[in-house]
Design an enzyme around this catalytic site. Structure first.
Site, PDB file in Angstrom:
ATOM      1  N   ILE A  37      -0.504  -6.293  10.404  1.00 30.83           N
ATOM      2  CA  ILE A  37      -0.006  -7.553   9.833  1.00 30.83           C
ATOM      3  C   ILE A  37      -0.950  -8.719  10.165  1.00 30.83           C
ATOM      4  O   ILE A  37      -0.909  -9.764   9.527  1.00 30.83           O
ATOM      5  CB  ILE A  37       1.435  -7.850  10.329  1.00 30.83           C
ATOM      6  CG1 ILE A  37       2.243  -8.593   9.265  1.00 30.83           C
ATOM      7  CG2 ILE A  37       1.431  -8.631  11.635  1.00 30.83           C
ATOM      8  CD1 ILE A  37       3.727  -8.673   9.554  1.00 30.83           C
ATOM      9  N   PHE A  38      -1.812  -8.497  11.159  1.00 27.76           N
ATOM     10  CA  PHE A  38      -2.624  -9.625  11.651  1.00 27.76           C
ATOM     11  C   PHE A  38      -3.555 -10.226  10.602  1.00 27.76           C
ATOM     12  O   PHE A  38      -3.770 -11.436  10.606  1.00 27.76           O
ATOM     13  CB  PHE A  38      -3.357  -9.227  12.937  1.00 27.76           C
ATOM     14  CG  PHE A  38      -2.396  -8.655  13.943  1.00 27.76           C
ATOM     15  CD1 PHE A  38      -1.319  -9.403  14.374  1.00 27.76           C
ATOM     16  CD2 PHE A  38      -2.503  -7.357  14.396  1.00 27.76           C
ATOM     17  CE1 PHE A  38      -0.373  -8.877  15.249  1.00 27.76           C
ATOM     18  CE2 PHE A  38      -1.574  -6.814  15.267  1.00 27.76           C
ATOM     19  CZ  PHE A  38      -0.499  -7.583  15.694  1.00 27.76           C
ATOM     20  N   GLU A  46      -4.590  -6.112   3.600  1.00 28.27           N
ATOM     21  CA  GLU A  46      -3.328  -6.777   3.955  1.00 28.27           C
ATOM     22  C   GLU A  46      -3.380  -8.280   3.709  1.00 28.27           C
ATOM     23  O   GLU A  46      -2.404  -8.882   3.239  1.00 28.27           O
ATOM     24  CB  GLU A  46      -2.972  -6.486   5.420  1.00 28.27           C
ATOM     25  CG  GLU A  46      -2.529  -5.057   5.681  1.00 28.27           C
ATOM     26  CD  GLU A  46      -3.687  -4.084   5.847  1.00 28.27           C
ATOM     27  OE1 GLU A  46      -4.857  -4.522   5.886  1.00 28.27           O
ATOM     28  OE2 GLU A  46      -3.432  -2.865   5.933  1.00 28.27           O
ATOM     29  N   GLU A 104       0.845  -1.195   0.000  1.00 27.09           N
ATOM     30  CA  GLU A 104       0.000   0.000   0.000  1.00 27.09           C
ATOM     31  C   GLU A 104       0.882   1.248   0.000  1.00 27.09           C
ATOM     32  O   GLU A 104       1.766   1.379   0.856  1.00 27.09           O
ATOM     33  CB  GLU A 104      -0.899  -0.005   1.244  1.00 27.09           C
ATOM     34  CG  GLU A 104      -1.852  -1.188   1.283  1.00 27.09           C
ATOM     35  CD  GLU A 104      -2.358  -1.503   2.689  1.00 27.09           C
ATOM     36  OE1 GLU A 104      -2.082  -0.731   3.632  1.00 27.09           O
ATOM     37  OE2 GLU A 104      -3.036  -2.539   2.841  1.00 27.09           O
ATOM     38  N   HIS A 110       0.059   1.322  16.152  1.00 32.61           N
ATOM     39  CA  HIS A 110       1.253   1.582  15.338  1.00 32.61           C
ATOM     40  C   HIS A 110       2.545   1.342  16.115  1.00 32.61           C
ATOM     41  O   HIS A 110       3.612   1.722  15.645  1.00 32.61           O
ATOM     42  CB  HIS A 110       1.252   3.030  14.832  1.00 32.61           C
ATOM     43  CG  HIS A 110       0.230   3.303  13.775  1.00 32.61           C
ATOM     44  ND1 HIS A 110      -1.124   3.256  14.015  1.00 32.61           N
ATOM     45  CD2 HIS A 110       0.359   3.632  12.471  1.00 32.61           C
ATOM     46  CE1 HIS A 110      -1.775   3.558  12.899  1.00 32.61           C
ATOM     47  NE2 HIS A 110      -0.899   3.783  11.946  1.00 32.61           N
TER      48      HIS A 110
END
Lengths: 363, 330
Positions: free
Chosen positions: B91-92, B64, B33, B133
């Site tokens: 990332i999950f 993602e 992205e 974050h």
């Protein structure tokens, strides 16, 4: 107010439930060869399915998802995909895998709990079965992206069931395929049941095909028990992709004539009347009726083919039942390209345990 | 490639490695992205689109899980996707694709298909970022058999380890400690030389105590070692660098020499990579130990919003206190 978009979904059907033409047939369907080939593969699929379930019921096979009712989809797809295309299957494409070059033994090994069932060169670059629902739809976009980057006229063909269309992976894959105009076909076998959840409570939309409208890709609904409708849709979708025009979503209306898997009992949630009605529409008998009506198949051919199929299957089952078990170290040896040092002790320990049956604690 | 030496920060070293490997290997595809036209929100991919074009630098839709699944498909076709997940907090959604497919494609096909792919993600706290974050969840990823988890702690290691990750024939999650993205520059020779994976880096040798850490916490660990040096305490500082597979041998050899060990990480304490290291020392080096292994870590809590993040994160004083405890143990 200005209408800026209007979509519609067509349902395509050429043969009715008795196998009688209800629409003008394409030229190829006025000849016996292609349809006889489909029929032979469908009979093989059904006989193999029966055999694998028998193996499971006698403790010689793991949990197995039947392909009963999905024979036409696999036979036609297998007939039309080119060898260089890539199949990204769900877990109910055994027949298609065999048509594309896998051995029956590979299918038996996979469902019989042996990874070597995914390893044979007969699969080419095709993906192994995807058990987690809809995850494979995204792999197909990746394969298609590789084709597009390299300028190859190949197509990635991904299958899933009706339940999978509820998952993000499926919708994300449609979205990307539309945004990047990828050479991919998404084939949904809408067999009306996702284990115990019927289609009507899986999704509020009139069709599953219309999910393609939101992604800006071609989409249509077909009778999934009608080989001619499947052929027309799949051929069109493959050509569309190969011509660089992008993706297609095909929703095939079929019926899961079996339990979800051998571990399932559909009588807990499904009325027998519905199942009986579904058997009146099933694909093998429908095609047989059409072939017989045209004089392209008869009882002698039927018995000869059944006998040949039994022999083919039994020979593979014999091989399957004689398979040696993989050595335990195989669980380490394919995890990475080269075994990391950190895993060497565990591997040694597993080998010793395998030889002695003793404990496997580390030094 | 001209083998020039550049004075670069860590994020610039990441860019240098990507640029270098894309020149060398045309199967390397960068995707994610905002990585193309925008050059990445941290500018790690800046200039790649201009150099390599739209077919090799792919701005993706915002999903993602899709990025991971897409990368798997590309990787099985012989491409080498290097995907950016904008922050580790996002990332999950990739976990199912990583666990169920990327990590096991080689194994389940007995080598017929494989996934030579890299997922890069900035991670860790300390930059006053919004919610989601600042976490350090490397242990979640390190627990997946079949995935490598690599964390650099300097510009030079970012360059050499990222090259190694891209060239590795199996999936690698490459976590970049963003707190030290621009901390300092160091000369990095753009010679295309990869560093080894699956191995710790001994940053400083010493006989009195072993300090084990990785990522951004290497900064505080080295500061503590400097302070201790003034007190004639010689620290051996080990940068773990690869969370899985873990190089136990280097750590055990050091502990055999020093008899004392403090493990330092930003992530929560329980079930973390530090716990694995401590347990292995207990299993393998108990008789070398002169004191119990100490852990200096984040708390087993949700990462706080940024006004409290300095309270959450271990600091140099925490490391010095743990070292003191270890040295004074009798």
């Amino acid at each position: 107010m200005t209408q800026i978009y209007q979509g519609e979904i067509q349902l395509h059907r050429f043969l009715d439930e008795q196998g009688t033409p209800v629409a003008e047939l394409p030229d190829w369907a006025r000849q016996p060869e292609i349809l006889q080939n489909y029929y032979r593969n469908m009979v093989l699929a059904r006989q193999l399915d029966t055999k694998i379930i028998a193996l499971q019921r006698t403790g010689q096979m793991g949990t197995y998802p039947s392909m009963l009712g999905a024979e036409a989809i696999d036979a036609v797809s297998g007939g039309l995909m080119k060898p260089e295309d890539v199949l990204v299957p769900y877990y109910r494409n055994h027949s298609l895998q065999i048509i594309r070059g896998a051995e029956i033994l590979d299918v038996l090994n996979y469902w019989g709990g042996d990874e070597r069932g995914n390893a044979s060169s007969g699969y080419g670059e095709d993906f192994p079965n995807a058990v987690p629902i809809a995850t494979q739809s995204l792999h197909a976009t990746g394969v298609a992206t590789a084709f597009k980057i390299r300028g190859e006229k190949r197509v990635a063909v991904s299958f899933c069931g009706d339940g999978a269309t509820s998952k993000g992976d499926f919708l994300e894959a449609l979205n990307l395929a539309g945004a990047w105009q990828l050479p991919v076909v998404f084939f949904v076998n809408n067999n009306q049941w996702a284990i115990s959840i019927p289609r009507r409570i899986q999704c509020g939309a009139e069709t599953l095909a219309q999910k393609g409208l939101g992604a800006g890709i071609r989409c249509e609904q077909i009778d999934g028990n009608d080989v001619i409708a499947i052929h027309e849709a799949m051929e069109g979708a493959l050509k569309h992709a190969r011509d660089g025009k992008g993706a297609t979503l095909i929703e095939a209306i079929s019926y899961r004539l079996s339990d979800h898997t051998t571990a399932d009992d559909a009588t807990r949630y499904r009325h027998n009347d519905e199942l009986k009605a579904a058997w009146q529409k099933e694909p093998v008998k429908r095609l047989q009726n059409y072939l017989v009506a045209n004089g392209w198949w008869d009882e002698v051919q039927e018995q000869a083919w059944l006998s040949e199929v039994q022999q083919i299957i039994q020979a593979q089952v014999d091989r399957y039942l004689e398979m040696d078990t993989q050595p335990v170290e195989s669980i380490f040896d394919y995890l990475y390209a080269d075994l990391p040092k950190a895993l060497q002790e565990q591997r040694t320990s597993a080998v010793i345990k395998g030889m002695t049956g003793g404990p496997h604690h580390e030094s | 490639m001209n083998h020039e030496t550049h004075n670069v920060t860590m994020v610039e070293a990441v860019n240098l490695a990507l640029m270098s490997e894309m020149h060398r290997d045309e199967s390397v595809i960068v995707l994610g992205e905002d990585i193309g036209t925008n050059g990445g929100v941290f500018r790690a991919t800046v200039g790649l689109r201009e150099s390599f074009g739209l077919k090799r630098v792919l701005d993706t839709p915002l999903a993602e899980n899709m990025i991971a699944g897409l990368s798997i498909g590309m990787a099985t076709q012989g491409l080498k996707p290097v995907a950016e997940i904008q922050f580790m907090g996002f990332i999950f959604p990739t976990m199912e694709q990583l666990i169920c497919h990327a990590a096991r494609m080689r194994n389940r096909t007995r080598g017929r298909l494989s996934c030579p792919m890299v997922i890069r993600a900035p991670f860790g706290g300390g930059i006053h970022a919004p919610e989601h974050h600042s976490e350090s969840t490397e242990a979640l990823l390190a627990h997946i058999p079949g995935i490598r988890v690599v964390i650099p702690s300097s510009p030079a290691r970012a360059y050499g380890l990222l090259l190694a990750a891209i060239r590795n024939p199996d999936p690698v999650v490459f976590l970049e400690p963003k707190r030290i993205y621009r901390l300092s520059a160091q000369p990095v020779k753009d010679d295309g030389q990869a560093l080894p994976l699956d191995t710790c880096f001994t940053l400083r040798e010493g006989k009195d105590i072993t300090l084990v850490s990785w990522g951004a916490m290497i900064k505080e660990t080295l500061e503590a070692a400097d302070t201790l040096k003034q007190q004639d305490i010689e620290c051996e500082v080990i940068d773990v660098a690869c969370m899985n597979p873990l190089d136990h041998d280097t750590i055990l050899a050091s502990v055999a020499k020093t008899g004392r060990c403090v493990v330092i990480h930003e992530a929560p304490k329980s079930c973390a990579v530090g716990a694995e290291i401590s347990a292995t020392i207990a299993e393998r080096a108990l008789l070398s130990l002169k004191a119990p292994v100490q852990r200096v870590t984040g708390y087993d809590t949700v990462m706080p919003y940024y006004k409290l993040e300095q309270q959450y994160m271990p600091n140099t004083a925490d490391i010095l206190a743990a070292v003191q405890t270890t040295l004074e143990f009798t």
